[in-house]
Design an enzyme around this catalytic site. Structure first.
Site, PDB file in Angstrom:
ATOM      1  N   ARG A 145      28.058  16.514  39.474  1.00 14.00           N
ATOM      2  CA  ARG A 145      28.051  15.475  38.287  1.00 14.00           C
ATOM      3  C   ARG A 145      27.180  14.357  38.593  1.00 14.00           C
ATOM      4  NH1 ARG A 145      33.358  17.069  39.068  1.00 14.00           N
ATOM      5  NH2 ARG A 145      34.071  18.565  37.535  1.00 14.00           N
ATOM      6  N   LYS A 167      14.273  10.813  31.517  1.00  9.28           N
ATOM      7  CA  LYS A 167      14.526  11.951  30.578  1.00  9.28           C
ATOM      8  C   LYS A 167      14.251  13.000  31.526  1.00  9.28           C
ATOM      9  CE  LYS A 167      13.195  10.476  26.096  1.00  9.28           C
ATOM     10  NZ  LYS A 167      12.334  10.905  24.771  1.00  9.28           N
ATOM     11  N   GLU A 209      -2.421  10.115  27.464  1.00  8.33           N
ATOM     12  CA  GLU A 209      -1.020   9.488  27.605  1.00  8.33           C
ATOM     13  C   GLU A 209      -1.297   7.753  27.974  1.00  8.33           C
ATOM     14  OE1 GLU A 209       1.797  10.563  26.485  1.00  8.33           O
ATOM     15  OE2 GLU A 209       1.890  12.620  26.653  1.00  8.33           O
ATOM     16  N   LYS A 251       5.454   1.480  29.705  1.00  5.05           N
ATOM     17  CA  LYS A 251       6.714   2.468  29.507  1.00  5.05           C
ATOM     18  C   LYS A 251       7.864   1.901  30.065  1.00  5.05           C
ATOM     19  CE  LYS A 251       8.548   6.726  29.297  1.00  5.05           C
ATOM     20  NZ  LYS A 251       8.432   8.233  29.859  1.00  5.05           N
ATOM     21  N   GLU A 261      16.733   5.784  23.438  1.00  3.29           N
ATOM     22  CA  GLU A 261      15.639   6.231  22.317  1.00  3.29           C
ATOM     23  C   GLU A 261      16.481   5.939  21.046  1.00  3.29           C
ATOM     24  OE1 GLU A 261      12.883   9.038  22.584  1.00  3.29           O
ATOM     25  OE2 GLU A 261      12.924   9.403  20.582  1.00  3.29           O
ATOM     26  N   ARG A 265      11.966   3.077  21.740  1.00  2.00           N
ATOM     27  CA  ARG A 265      11.469   3.911  22.558  1.00  2.00           C
ATOM     28  C   ARG A 265      10.709   5.080  21.883  1.00  2.00           C
ATOM     29  NH1 ARG A 265      14.110   6.512  28.192  1.00  2.00           N
ATOM     30  NH2 ARG A 265      12.261   7.795  28.568  1.00  2.00           N
ATOM     31  N   ASN A 269       6.293   8.140  20.993  1.00  6.71           N
ATOM     32  CA  ASN A 269       6.095   9.382  20.501  1.00  6.71           C
ATOM     33  C   ASN A 269       4.684   9.336  19.838  1.00  6.71           C
ATOM     34  OD1 ASN A 269       8.217  10.577  21.734  1.00  6.71           O
ATOM     35  ND2 ASN A 269       9.607   9.897  20.017  1.00  6.71           N
ATOM     36  N   HIS A 272       2.774  12.542  18.864  1.00  6.14           N
ATOM     37  CA  HIS A 272       3.534  13.767  19.351  1.00  6.14           C
ATOM     38  C   HIS A 272       3.833  14.488  18.263  1.00  6.14           C
ATOM     39  CE1 HIS A 272       2.947  11.670  23.135  1.00  6.14           C
ATOM     40  NE2 HIS A 272       3.941  12.569  23.808  1.00  6.14           N
ATOM     41  N   HIS A 276       2.895  18.070  18.973  1.00  8.84           N
ATOM     42  CA  HIS A 276       3.919  19.089  19.332  1.00  8.84           C
ATOM     43  C   HIS A 276       3.608  20.566  18.157  1.00  8.84           C
ATOM     44  CE1 HIS A 276       7.200  16.333  21.285  1.00  8.84           C
ATOM     45  NE2 HIS A 276       6.158  16.902  22.147  1.00  8.84           N
ATOM     46  N   HIS A 289      -0.416  19.546  26.722  1.00  9.42           N
ATOM     47  CA  HIS A 289       0.359  18.622  26.060  1.00  9.42           C
ATOM     48  C   HIS A 289      -0.652  17.323  25.919  1.00  9.42           C
ATOM     49  CE1 HIS A 289       3.483  16.060  24.825  1.00  9.42           C
ATOM     50  NE2 HIS A 289       3.248  15.394  25.668  1.00  9.42           N
TER      51      HIS A 289
HETATM   52  N1  LIG Z   1      10.495  13.229  31.132  1.00  9.05           N
HETATM   53  C1  LIG Z   1       9.756  12.779  30.202  1.00  9.05           C
HETATM   54  O1  LIG Z   1       9.971  11.505  29.869  1.00  9.05           O
HETATM   55  C2  LIG Z   1       8.546  13.269  29.871  1.00  9.05           C
HETATM   56  C3  LIG Z   1       7.434  12.692  29.326  1.00  9.05           C
HETATM   57  C4  LIG Z   1       6.224  13.529  29.235  1.00  9.05           C
HETATM   58  C5  LIG Z   1       6.057  14.986  29.612  1.00  9.05           C
HETATM   59  N2  LIG Z   1       7.232  15.467  30.010  1.00  9.05           N
HETATM   60  C6  LIG Z   1       7.227  16.942  30.476  1.00  9.05           C
HETATM   61  O2  LIG Z   1       6.152  16.976  31.531  1.00  9.05           O
HETATM   62  C7  LIG Z   1       5.720  18.268  31.625  1.00  9.05           C
HETATM   63  C8  LIG Z   1       4.131  18.336  31.797  1.00  9.05           C
HETATM   64  O3  LIG Z   1       3.924  17.573  32.740  1.00  9.05           O
HETATM   65  P1  LIG Z   1       2.376  17.976  33.667  1.00  9.05           P
HETATM   66  O4  LIG Z   1       1.406  17.678  32.590  1.00  9.05           O
HETATM   67  O5  LIG Z   1       2.375  17.110  34.672  1.00  9.05           O
HETATM   68  O6  LIG Z   1       2.329  19.360  33.899  1.00  9.05           O
HETATM   69  P2  LIG Z   1       2.540  20.291  35.015  1.00  9.05           P
HETATM   70  O7  LIG Z   1       4.074  19.909  35.609  1.00  9.05           O
HETATM   71  O8  LIG Z   1       2.685  21.556  34.794  1.00  9.05           O
HETATM   72  O9  LIG Z   1       1.297  19.946  36.031  1.00  9.05           O
HETATM   73  C9  LIG Z   1       0.133  20.791  35.365  1.00  9.05           C
HETATM   74  C10 LIG Z   1      -0.342  21.610  36.820  1.00  9.05           C
HETATM   75  O10 LIG Z   1      -1.077  20.951  37.722  1.00  9.05           O
HETATM   76  C11 LIG Z   1      -0.467  21.392  38.972  1.00  9.05           C
HETATM   77  N3  LIG Z   1      -0.528  20.374  39.773  1.00  9.05           N
HETATM   78  C12 LIG Z   1       0.420  19.322  39.823  1.00  9.05           C
HETATM   79  N4  LIG Z   1      -0.013  18.368  40.645  1.00  9.05           N
HETATM   80  C13 LIG Z   1      -1.312  18.708  41.264  1.00  9.05           C
HETATM   81  C14 LIG Z   1      -2.227  18.128  42.129  1.00  9.05           C
HETATM   82  N5  LIG Z   1      -1.781  17.123  42.809  1.00  9.05           N
HETATM   83  N6  LIG Z   1      -3.169  18.712  42.392  1.00  9.05           N
HETATM   84  C15 LIG Z   1      -3.303  19.845  41.876  1.00  9.05           C
HETATM   85  N7  LIG Z   1      -2.616  20.605  40.973  1.00  9.05           N
HETATM   86  C16 LIG Z   1      -1.612  19.873  40.641  1.00  9.05           C
HETATM   87  C17 LIG Z   1       0.827  21.751  38.631  1.00  9.05           C
HETATM   88  O11 LIG Z   1       1.251  22.865  39.759  1.00  9.05           O
HETATM   89  C18 LIG Z   1       0.385  22.581  37.275  1.00  9.05           C
HETATM   90  O12 LIG Z   1      -0.344  23.790  37.368  1.00  9.05           O
HETATM   91  C19 LIG Z   1       6.111  18.985  30.363  1.00  9.05           C
HETATM   92  O13 LIG Z   1       7.173  19.894  30.852  1.00  9.05           O
HETATM   93  C20 LIG Z   1       6.751  17.820  29.583  1.00  9.05           C
HETATM   94  O14 LIG Z   1       7.776  18.083  28.778  1.00  9.05           O
HETATM   95  C21 LIG Z   1       8.354  14.711  30.480  1.00  9.05           C
HETATM   96 ZN   LIG Z   2       3.389  13.125  25.889  1.00  7.84          ZN
END
Ligand SMILES: NC(=O)c1ccc[n+]([C@@H]2O[C@H](COP(=O)([O-])OP(=O)(O)OC[C@H]3O[C@@H](n4cnc5c(N)ncnc54)[C@H](O)[C@@H]3O)[C@@H](O)[C@H]2O)c1
Ligand SMILES: [Zn+2]
Length: 390
Positions: A145, A167, A209, A251, A261, A265, A269, A272, A276, A289
């Site tokens: 929990r 999130k 972003e 942020k 949100e 917040r 988006n 987005h 999306h 993304h």
């Molecule tokens: N929680 C939130 O508020 C929020 C906001 C935006 C996005 N997200 C989520 O985040 C995800 C996208 O995140 P992302 O763009 O970091 O993608 P990701 O985590 O898939 O990373 C992108 C790629 O880079 C590689 N990588 C990571 N760090 C590295 C480094 N230092 N050197 C070399 N390679 C590296 C990873 O293994 C992967 O292959 C999505 O799932 C999205 O939904 C969440």
């Molecule tokens: Zn985003």
């Protein structure tokens, strides 16, 4: 026909108190996200992940589980392990990719926690990009929990966006990020050295972003990005630290004002809903993304200009900055208007049947909007019509 809900502009004047920042040493910066008892520091700078002193105040018990993936672990796990060598240290290495952000793979974290008999005072450490961060955070939100977790984001996108704000979650076959929880980390360590190994495309996706924050509420930051884009792309440490700090501050301010949100917040988006639709329409993984959001922000700017809210000259500036950041500025040629409309209608930001978009009155002045003219939206989505400013 016009939709009923009026536009709600942001209120930048109420934001300044949400974060306090300190400059430590030559390059490290610390922000504090103020959420009452859930407040936490965000450290930004080189060499942070190997510093034991940054983890220690946030770990209650003796048990620490580092969660990473197959790509990031060989690069950085050893540095994190050495900083945490005083603890009962365990690890879970997940497969790499958005397609593994599922309940099934999440279970591997719970398996490891239970097999190692982790208790409620344990702490999880998310070492990776947004996928690892979101999954680790959700595991921490639900294990017994709720237990503590620390974010060590290693992509630019994770450092400026996903690691801050609480999130967490996984994807479902029927929708991205549909299973999740709000759960704030105990601290965020954004180590800029990790960005050296990130490929250029991922770096640019993160920059999308960063640009978003300028467009939402910080015209001065947008102008700074126009001046400093080349240094950012060259991964100059000072420039990265500054850009990450200013993004996280934006942020953090928005999250502090609206943690769950219910209003403001939603401005985060920007781009987005269009983005999306592109990600889904093109098949997950084909457009990153950040790339889809970049094109989406240009589309939001185009619609804002067609409404007469945003100057054509500002649309030109936005397009020019995206091009310099090596980001796409047009919707994919493969997608037509009706496909966009279908996909945008199912986006979770569609409200009570009415489509809600984030649009702009100017650079740095985004607003939540439902009373745009659908005829003008149709023009924005029409591949035969050039976008404003092209
Ligand atoms: N929680 C939130 O508020 C929020 C906001 C935006 C996005 N997200 C989520 O985040 C995800 C996208 O995140 P992302 O763009 O970091 O993608 P990701 O985590 O898939 O990373 C992108 C790629 O880079 C590689 N990588 C990571 N760090 C590295 C480094 N230092 N050197 C070399 N390679 C590296 C990873 O293994 C992967 O292959 C999505 O799932 C999205 O939904 C969440
Ligand atoms: Zn985003």
């Amino acid at each position: 026909m016009l939709f009923a809900l009026p536009c709600r502009p942001g209120k930048p004047e109420t934001l300044a108190s949400a974060t306090v920042s300190f400059i430590l040493g030559n390059m490290e910066k610390v922000l504090h996200l103020d959420l009452g008892e859930r407040s936490y520091p965000i450290h930004i700078g080189p060499g942070l992940m190997s510093r034991a002193d940054l983890y220690r105040p946030h770990i209650r018990g003796r048990q620490v589980m580092v969660v990473s993936n197959e790509t990031v672990a060989p690069l950085y796990l050893e540095a994190v392990r050495s900083a945490l060598s005083d603890y009962q240290l365990e690890q879970v290495i997940l497969p790499d990719g958005e397609e593994f952000k599922t309940l099934e793979i999440l279970n591997r974290i719970f398996d490891a926690l239970l097999e190692k008999r982790f208790n409620r005072n344990c702490c999880l450490v998310a070492l990776g990009g947004g996928v690892v961060g979101d999954m680790t955070g959700f595991a921490a939100a639900s294990y017994q929990r709720g237990v503590d977790f620390i974010q060590v984001p290693t992509t630019l996108l994770a450092q400026v966006d996903s690691s801050v704000g609480g999130k967490t979650g996984v994807n479902h076959a029927l929708g991205k990020n549909m299973i999740g929880a709000f759960h704030q980390p105990r601290c965020v360590l954004a180590d800029t050295d990790t960005l050296d190994t990130l490929d250029d495309r991922q770096l640019s996706a993160g920059i999308a972003e960063v640009v978003k924050y300028g467009l939402i509420q910080d015209a001065g930051f947008f102008a700074w990005l126009e001046q400093n884009m080349d240094k950012l792309l060259a991964r100059d440490t000072d420039t990265l630290v500054y850009a990450i700090e200013r993004s996280c501050r934006c942020k953090a301010d928005v999250v502090a004002a609206d943690e769950r949100e219910s209003g403001r917040r939603a401005l985060l988006n920007l781009g987005h809903t269009f983005g999306h639709a592109i990600e889904t329409g093109m098949g997950y993984g084909n457009w990153l993304h950040g790339e889809a959001v970049a094109a989406g922000m240009v589309m939001a700017a185009d619609l804002s200009a067609r409404q007469g809210w945003l100057a054509n000259a500002d649309v030109k500036r936005i397009r020019a900055l995206m091009i310099r950041a090596k980001l796409p500025i047009d919707a994919p040629a493969e997608m037509n208007r009706s496909q966009f409309m279908d996909l945008m209608a199912v986006d979770k930001k569609a409200l009570d049947g009415g489509l809600r978009l984030i649009l702009m009155d100017g650079i740095g002045q985004a607003k939540v909007c439902s009373d745009f003219d659908p005829e003008l939206l149709a023009q924005t989505l029409d591949p035969a019509l050039p976008l404003t400013g092209s």
